[in-house]
Design a protein around this motif. Structure first.
Motif, mmCIF file in Angstrom:
data_model
loop_
_atom_site.group_PDB
_atom_site.id
_atom_site.type_symbol
_atom_site.label_atom_id
_atom_site.label_comp_id
_atom_site.label_asym_id
_atom_site.label_seq_id
_atom_site.Cartn_x
_atom_site.Cartn_y
_atom_site.Cartn_z
ATOM 1 N N MET A 87 0.837 -1.205 0.000
ATOM 2 C CA MET A 87 0.000 0.000 0.000
ATOM 3 C C MET A 87 0.866 1.247 0.000
ATOM 4 O O MET A 87 0.570 2.248 -0.684
ATOM 5 C CB MET A 87 -0.933 -0.006 1.215
ATOM 6 N N LEU A 88 1.963 1.220 0.778
ATOM 7 C CA LEU A 88 2.897 2.344 0.788
ATOM 8 C C LEU A 88 3.626 2.443 -0.540
ATOM 9 O O LEU A 88 3.776 3.547 -1.096
ATOM 10 C CB LEU A 88 3.900 2.167 1.927
ATOM 11 N N GLN A 89 4.071 1.321 -1.075
ATOM 12 C CA GLN A 89 4.807 1.319 -2.343
ATOM 13 C C GLN A 89 4.002 1.975 -3.452
ATOM 14 O O GLN A 89 4.531 2.739 -4.260
ATOM 15 C CB GLN A 89 5.152 -0.120 -2.731
ATOM 16 N N ASP A 90 2.694 1.712 -3.512
ATOM 17 C CA ASP A 90 1.845 2.253 -4.570
ATOM 18 C C ASP A 90 1.753 3.771 -4.520
ATOM 19 O O ASP A 90 1.435 4.417 -5.531
ATOM 20 C CB ASP A 90 0.438 1.654 -4.470
ATOM 21 N N ARG A 91 2.048 4.362 -3.373
ATOM 22 C CA ARG A 91 1.967 5.812 -3.214
ATOM 23 C C ARG A 91 3.285 6.524 -3.538
ATOM 24 O O ARG A 91 3.320 7.755 -3.599
ATOM 25 C CB ARG A 91 1.555 6.169 -1.777
ATOM 26 N N LEU A 92 4.354 5.760 -3.741
ATOM 27 C CA LEU A 92 5.670 6.364 -3.956
ATOM 28 C C LEU A 92 5.910 6.638 -5.439
ATOM 29 O O LEU A 92 5.672 5.768 -6.277
ATOM 30 C CB LEU A 92 6.764 5.425 -3.436
ATOM 31 N N ASP A 93 6.417 7.850 -5.763
ATOM 32 C CA ASP A 93 6.839 8.095 -7.135
ATOM 33 C C ASP A 93 8.233 7.512 -7.335
ATOM 34 O O ASP A 93 8.859 7.014 -6.398
ATOM 35 C CB ASP A 93 6.809 9.584 -7.476
ATOM 36 N N GLN A 94 8.745 7.576 -8.570
ATOM 37 C CA GLN A 94 10.003 6.908 -8.910
ATOM 38 C C GLN A 94 11.171 7.407 -8.062
ATOM 39 O O GLN A 94 11.976 6.616 -7.558
ATOM 40 C CB GLN A 94 10.324 7.120 -10.394
ATOM 41 N N GLU A 95 11.273 8.728 -7.853
ATOM 42 C CA GLU A 95 12.429 9.270 -7.133
ATOM 43 C C GLU A 95 12.367 8.929 -5.643
ATOM 44 O O GLU A 95 13.385 8.574 -5.037
ATOM 45 C CB GLU A 95 12.509 10.779 -7.323
#
Length: 260
Positions: free
Chosen positions: A228-236
Motif C-alpha cells: 500500500m505504501l509502495q503504490d503511493r511512492l513516485d520513482q524518485e
C-alpha cells in the motif's frame, strides 16, 4: 493442530515465538514497500533469538511465497518478460546459489559479509549523495555477471541475496514497477533453489518446517501493508528509500561480519 504448534515452537518459549512473529511482520512490510530485504531482516532478527540453522529454515517459505506474489503482481506475462530480459543474471545467480549452499556447514561467512557489505554501503551512500552510476550497454553484461555471482554466492550461504541485485537494478535505472517485478522474479527463482538446496543440506526438515509455515502469516500480512505504501511512492522517492534500505542492508552485513 496442537502437535503442529508444538513442532513449530521447536522448544521456543512463547515470548521468543511472539518476537519471531513480530520480526516476520516487519520483514514483510519492508519487502512490500521496496521489494527486498525480507531475508536480511529475518536472518538478522531471528538469528539473534534462534539457532542459526533454525533461523535460516524459518525464512525459506515466507521468502518463497512473498517472492512469488511480488513477481506475479502484474501477471504471468510481465513476469516472464522480466525473466527473459534478465535471464543471464538469473542463471549465474542460480548456479552460484546452489554451489555455495553446499558450503553452509563448513565455510565461515564473516569475510564474505564484509566484502559484500562495504561496497554496497559505499554505492548506496554515493547514490544518495547525488552521484549516479551509469552503465553503458557494453558494461551491463559484465556487471550482470559479477553481481549475479555475488548475489547467488552470498544467498546460498545466508539466504540473503538482495543487496547485489538491487545495486545492479538501481545502477541501470530500472523503473519502479519493473524493478519490483524483476526483484520478485530473481528472488523467486533463488527461493526455489534455496529450498531445494537446504532440503539436501538438512537445514529444512520435518522438525524445522512447521516454524517456517507459521512465519508465513505475519510475512504476508506485513507485505500487503507495505505494498500500500509502495503504490503511493513516485520513482524518485522509491529510489531514495530503496537506497536507504540498501545502505542499512550493507551495514547489517558489516555488523554480522564484525560480531561473528
Amino acid at each position: 493442530m496442537t502437535s503442529f504448534f508444538d513442532a513449530a515452537l521447536n522448544g521456543l518459549d512463547p515470548v521468543t515465538f511472539v518476537f519471531a512473529l513480530a520480526i516476520g511482520l516487519l520483514a514483510g512490510f519492508v519487502k512490500g514497500a521496496v521489494g527486498f530485504a525480507m531475508p536480511m531482516i529475518l536472518i538478522s532478527g531471528l538469528g539473534s533469538i534462534l539457532p542459526a540453522e533454525l533461523a535460516l529454515a524459518a525464512l525459506i517459505l515466507p521468502t518463497l511465497v512473498t517472492n512469488g506474489m511480488q513477481a506475479l503482481r502484474q501477471g504471468t506475462g510481465a513476469a516472464l518478460a522480466s525473466a527473459r530480459r534478465f535471464w543471464l543474471f538469473l542463471l549465474i545467480c542460480g548456479v552460484f546459489l546452489l554451489g555455495s549452499a553446499q558450503l553452509v556447514r563448513v565455510l565461515s561467512t564473516e569475510a564474505l559479509f564484509m566484502l559484500i557489505g562495504v561496497p554496497i554501503v559505499g554505492f548506496a551512500v554515493l547514490q544518495l549523495a547525488g552521484w549516479r552510476l551509469r552503465l553503458t550497454v557494453t558494461q551491463r553484461r559484465p556487471a550482470e555477471l559479477i553481481m549475479g555471482a555475488m548475489a547467488g554466492f552470498v544467498g546460498g550461504l545466508s539466504g540473503v541475496w538482495g543487496p547485489p541485485t538491487v545495486a545492479y537494478l538501481t545502477a541501470i535505472d530500472t523503473p519502479k514497477q519493473e524493478q519490483i517485478r524483476v526483484q520478485g522474479v530473481v528472488y523467486g527463482v533463488g527461493s526455489v533453489l534455496l529450498l531445494l538446496a537446504h532440503l539436501r543440506t538438512g537445514v529444512l526438515t520435518a522438525q524445522t518446517l512447521p516454524l517456517s509455515v507459521l512465519m508465513l502469516a505475519p510475512a504476508l500480512g506485513g507485505m500487503v501493508i507495505g505494498q500500500m505504501l509502495q503504490d503511493r511512492l513516485d520513482q524518485e522517492k522509491f529510489r531514495k528509500i530503496t537506497l536507504l534500505v540498501l545502505a542499512i542492508a550493507g551495514l547489517n552485513l558489516i555488523r554480522r561480519s564484525l560480531m561473528s
